[in-house]
Design a protein around this motif. Sequence first.
Motif, mmCIF file in Angstrom:
data_model
loop_
_atom_site.group_PDB
_atom_site.id
_atom_site.type_symbol
_atom_site.label_atom_id
_atom_site.label_comp_id
_atom_site.label_asym_id
_atom_site.label_seq_id
_atom_site.Cartn_x
_atom_site.Cartn_y
_atom_site.Cartn_z
ATOM 1 N N PHE A 128 -10.029 1.573 -4.448
ATOM 2 C CA PHE A 128 -8.790 2.234 -4.822
ATOM 3 C C PHE A 128 -8.802 2.538 -6.312
ATOM 4 C CE2 PHE A 128 -7.915 -2.362 -4.642
ATOM 5 C CZ PHE A 128 -7.521 -2.616 -5.945
ATOM 6 N N GLY A 129 -7.916 3.394 -6.717
ATOM 7 C CA GLY A 129 -7.778 3.795 -8.116
ATOM 8 C C GLY A 129 -6.560 4.682 -8.237
ATOM 9 N N TRP A 145 -1.278 5.480 -6.904
ATOM 10 C CA TRP A 145 -2.549 4.751 -6.894
ATOM 11 C C TRP A 145 -2.729 4.026 -5.575
ATOM 12 C CZ3 TRP A 145 -3.505 -0.662 -7.123
ATOM 13 C CH2 TRP A 145 -2.363 -1.466 -7.186
ATOM 14 N N GLY A 146 -3.964 3.646 -5.311
ATOM 15 C CA GLY A 146 -4.307 2.943 -4.090
ATOM 16 C C GLY A 146 -5.457 3.640 -3.399
ATOM 17 N N GLY A 158 0.570 2.308 -4.375
ATOM 18 C CA GLY A 158 1.948 2.755 -4.355
ATOM 19 C C GLY A 158 2.197 3.748 -5.468
ATOM 20 N N LEU A 159 3.416 3.742 -5.945
ATOM 21 C CA LEU A 159 3.865 4.662 -6.979
ATOM 22 C C LEU A 159 4.357 3.845 -8.160
ATOM 23 C CD1 LEU A 159 4.527 7.687 -7.612
ATOM 24 C CD2 LEU A 159 6.809 7.223 -6.674
ATOM 25 N N VAL A 160 3.987 4.263 -9.358
ATOM 26 C CA VAL A 160 4.433 3.589 -10.578
ATOM 27 C C VAL A 160 5.190 4.592 -11.435
ATOM 28 C CG1 VAL A 160 3.698 2.467 -12.719
ATOM 29 C CG2 VAL A 160 2.564 1.911 -10.566
ATOM 30 N N LYS A 173 6.603 0.621 -3.570
ATOM 31 C CA LYS A 173 5.712 0.597 -2.424
ATOM 32 C C LYS A 173 6.522 0.902 -1.176
ATOM 33 C CE LYS A 173 1.884 -2.042 -0.571
ATOM 34 N NZ LYS A 173 0.748 -1.222 -0.801
ATOM 35 N N HIS A 174 5.937 1.633 -0.261
ATOM 36 C CA HIS A 174 6.637 1.984 0.971
ATOM 37 C C HIS A 174 6.993 0.718 1.743
ATOM 38 C CE1 HIS A 174 7.764 3.955 4.638
ATOM 39 N NE2 HIS A 174 6.834 3.290 5.313
ATOM 40 N N ASP A 175 8.231 0.668 2.188
ATOM 41 C CA ASP A 175 8.707 -0.447 3.021
ATOM 42 C C ASP A 175 9.249 0.167 4.320
ATOM 43 O OD1 ASP A 175 9.939 -2.543 4.290
ATOM 44 O OD2 ASP A 175 11.178 -3.117 2.572
ATOM 45 N N PRO A 176 8.519 0.015 5.424
ATOM 46 C CA PRO A 176 8.963 0.643 6.673
ATOM 47 C C PRO A 176 10.298 0.113 7.188
ATOM 48 C CG PRO A 176 7.014 -0.741 7.052
ATOM 49 C CD PRO A 176 7.279 -0.721 5.572
#
Length: 180
Positions: A128-129, A145-146, A158-160, A173-176
Amino acid sequence: SVQRGLHRYDGKKITTYSHNNDNPNSIASNIALAVSADSSGYIWIGLGEAGLDRFDPATNKFTHFRHDPGNPSSLGNDSVSAITTDRAGYTWIGTARGLDMYDHKTGRFFHYNIDDRIKNANFQKDNFGINSIYEDKKGVLWIGWGNPYNGKKEDPGGLVRFDRQSGKMTGFKHDPTDAT
């Protein structure tokens, strides 16, 4: 194809810039993963695992930037996959190790840790990167990133949100289970 170097279209014809072992001013690799233009007219190219190049259209020459373990002001990592130039003229580079900012005035790279998991990644097993960098209307940087290919929600990424004025980084980070 991504493995054919850099292509330039001037409205009439396409010019291809390919790596040439006999020409040190040629592009360093034919694997161009990210491209961004800055306010000075330079074109920045992320070259997979071959670092970062800056193309000067006036001279048709490429300048190479590489990670140097002995120089903390060098590029943070040679695996470059995202680039953007912000409104202030700074070039932001996403690597397999984190976020770098190139200061055109000093010629130095500054390194930002978006997450300890990317900073301490093991190249042999972690895939990842940083995949994307975007500047919004307020000057806030958004960094994706990821590993975008496996889709495993337990993997890092996720997203920063990076507010450069305060220096604060906020991870999302996505939380379903969260419908909002």
